[in-house]
Design a protein around this motif. Structure first.
Motif, PDB file in Angstrom:
ATOM      1  N   ARG A 154      49.489  -6.680  26.486  1.00 57.47           N
ATOM      2  CA  ARG A 154      49.786  -6.872  25.066  1.00 57.47           C
ATOM      3  C   ARG A 154      49.011  -5.870  24.235  1.00 57.47           C
ATOM      4  NH1 ARG A 154      50.423 -13.261  24.103  1.00 57.47           N
ATOM      5  NH2 ARG A 154      51.515 -13.702  26.017  1.00 57.47           N
ATOM      6  N   ASP A 155      49.177  -5.972  22.937  1.00 53.59           N
ATOM      7  CA  ASP A 155      48.425  -5.112  22.034  1.00 53.59           C
ATOM      8  C   ASP A 155      46.929  -5.336  22.253  1.00 53.59           C
ATOM      9  OD1 ASP A 155      48.478  -3.277  19.603  1.00 53.59           O
ATOM     10  OD2 ASP A 155      47.169  -4.901  18.929  1.00 53.59           O
ATOM     11  N   TYR A 156      46.193  -4.267  22.365  1.00 58.16           N
ATOM     12  CA  TYR A 156      44.773  -4.334  22.719  1.00 58.16           C
ATOM     13  C   TYR A 156      43.867  -4.679  21.544  1.00 58.16           C
ATOM     14  CZ  TYR A 156      45.505   0.336  20.910  1.00 58.16           C
ATOM     15  OH  TYR A 156      45.898   1.379  20.139  1.00 58.16           O
ATOM     16  N   ALA A 157      44.286  -4.435  20.317  1.00 60.38           N
ATOM     17  CA  ALA A 157      43.409  -4.581  19.163  1.00 60.38           C
ATOM     18  C   ALA A 157      42.835  -5.994  19.017  1.00 60.38           C
ATOM     19  CB  ALA A 157      44.109  -4.140  17.883  1.00 60.38           C
ATOM     20  N   PRO A 158      43.653  -7.061  19.051  1.00 60.18           N
ATOM     21  CA  PRO A 158      43.059  -8.398  18.897  1.00 60.18           C
ATOM     22  C   PRO A 158      42.023  -8.716  19.978  1.00 60.18           C
ATOM     23  CG  PRO A 158      45.428  -8.516  18.611  1.00 60.18           C
ATOM     24  CD  PRO A 158      45.111  -7.129  19.111  1.00 60.18           C
ATOM     25  N   LEU A 159      42.266  -8.251  21.186  1.00 57.43           N
ATOM     26  CA  LEU A 159      41.327  -8.506  22.273  1.00 57.43           C
ATOM     27  C   LEU A 159      40.017  -7.764  22.052  1.00 57.43           C
ATOM     28  CD1 LEU A 159      40.792  -9.754  25.065  1.00 57.43           C
ATOM     29  CD2 LEU A 159      41.798  -7.697  26.062  1.00 57.43           C
ATOM     30  N   LEU A 160      40.095  -6.507  21.654  1.00 60.85           N
ATOM     31  CA  LEU A 160      38.879  -5.720  21.444  1.00 60.85           C
ATOM     32  C   LEU A 160      38.090  -6.181  20.229  1.00 60.85           C
ATOM     33  CD1 LEU A 160      40.177  -2.124  22.234  1.00 60.85           C
ATOM     34  CD2 LEU A 160      38.843  -3.626  23.707  1.00 60.85           C
ATOM     35  N   LEU A 161      38.771  -6.750  19.257  1.00 60.82           N
ATOM     36  CA  LEU A 161      38.105  -7.181  18.033  1.00 60.82           C
ATOM     37  C   LEU A 161      37.648  -8.633  18.078  1.00 60.82           C
ATOM     38  CD1 LEU A 161      40.492  -5.445  15.489  1.00 60.82           C
ATOM     39  CD2 LEU A 161      38.194  -4.703  16.153  1.00 60.82           C
ATOM     40  N   ALA A 162      38.000  -9.362  19.135  1.00 63.75           N
ATOM     41  CA  ALA A 162      37.642 -10.776  19.243  1.00 63.75           C
ATOM     42  C   ALA A 162      36.132 -10.939  19.391  1.00 63.75           C
ATOM     43  CB  ALA A 162      38.351 -11.406  20.441  1.00 63.75           C
ATOM     44  N   PRO A 163      35.576 -11.958  18.738  1.00 68.01           N
ATOM     45  CA  PRO A 163      34.132 -12.204  18.891  1.00 68.01           C
ATOM     46  C   PRO A 163      33.832 -12.777  20.275  1.00 68.01           C
ATOM     47  CG  PRO A 163      35.133 -13.922  17.582  1.00 68.01           C
ATOM     48  CD  PRO A 163      36.212 -12.904  17.853  1.00 68.01           C
ATOM     49  N   GLY A 164      32.601 -12.631  20.690  1.00 66.00           N
ATOM     50  CA  GLY A 164      32.178 -13.196  21.963  1.00 66.00           C
ATOM     51  C   GLY A 164      31.909 -12.135  23.003  1.00 66.00           C
ATOM     52  N   ASP A 165      31.434 -12.596  24.138  1.00 63.60           N
ATOM     53  CA  ASP A 165      31.091 -11.709  25.241  1.00 63.60           C
ATOM     54  C   ASP A 165      32.254 -11.637  26.218  1.00 63.60           C
ATOM     55  OD1 ASP A 165      28.538 -11.297  24.232  1.00 63.60           O
ATOM     56  OD2 ASP A 165      27.713 -12.997  25.325  1.00 63.60           O
ATOM     57  N   ALA A 166      32.544 -10.444  26.665  1.00 65.09           N
ATOM     58  CA  ALA A 166      33.604 -10.262  27.653  1.00 65.09           C
ATOM     59  C   ALA A 166      33.424  -8.906  28.302  1.00 65.09           C
ATOM     60  CB  ALA A 166      34.975 -10.343  27.006  1.00 65.09           C
ATOM     61  N   THR A 167      33.874  -8.796  29.503  1.00 62.01           N
ATOM     62  CA  THR A 167      33.973  -7.503  30.171  1.00 62.01           C
ATOM     63  C   THR A 167      35.436  -7.119  30.123  1.00 62.01           C
ATOM     64  OG1 THR A 167      32.131  -8.003  31.635  1.00 62.01           O
ATOM     65  CG2 THR A 167      33.635  -6.251  32.326  1.00 62.01           C
ATOM     66  N   ILE A 168      35.713  -5.960  29.596  1.00 62.40           N
ATOM     67  CA  ILE A 168      37.101  -5.523  29.429  1.00 62.40           C
ATOM     68  C   ILE A 168      37.289  -4.222  30.184  1.00 62.40           C
ATOM     69  CG2 ILE A 168      38.849  -4.777  27.785  1.00 62.40           C
ATOM     70  CD1 ILE A 168      37.392  -6.502  25.681  1.00 62.40           C
TER      71      ILE A 168
END
Length: 74
Positions: free
Chosen positions: A30-44
Motif C-alpha cells: 500500500r501507500d508507504y506514507a501512513p506507515l512511515l508517519l505512524a507513531p510508535g516503534d517499528a522496524t520497516i
C-alpha cells in the motif's frame, strides 16, 4: 529483461517469516506514507524502488513525482 516474479517474493517472505516467529509481522503493498508517519516503534524494510530499472521490474511504476515524494519523506 527482468520480470516481476511474485512467486519468488512469496517464497522469500515465507522463509524469512521464521525469523520473526512470535512477533507481529505485516506485509503490505500500500501507500508507504501512513506507515512511515505512524507513531510508535517499528522496524520497516522498504524494498527500494529502482529508479532506472523500475519499468522493467515492477508491474506498477513510480513516477518521478512518486520518487521525489518518497525521498522527501525518508
Amino acid at each position: 529483461r527482468i520480470q516481476w516474479n511474485p512467486a519468488f517474493y512469496d517464497e522469500k517472505s515465507r522463509r524469512v517469516s521464521g525469523l520473526f516467529r512470535g512477533r507481529t509481522v505485516k506485509l503490505t503493498a500500500r501507500d508507504y506514507a501512513p506507515l512511515l508517519l505512524a507513531p510508535g516503534d517499528a522496524t520497516i524494510f522498504l524494498d527500494p524502488p529502482y529508479y532506472q530499472q523500475g519499468d522493467d521490474l515492477y508491474p506498477h511504476r513510480m513516477s518521478d513525482a512518486d520518487h521525489l515524494r518518497l525521498a522527501r519523506l525518508l
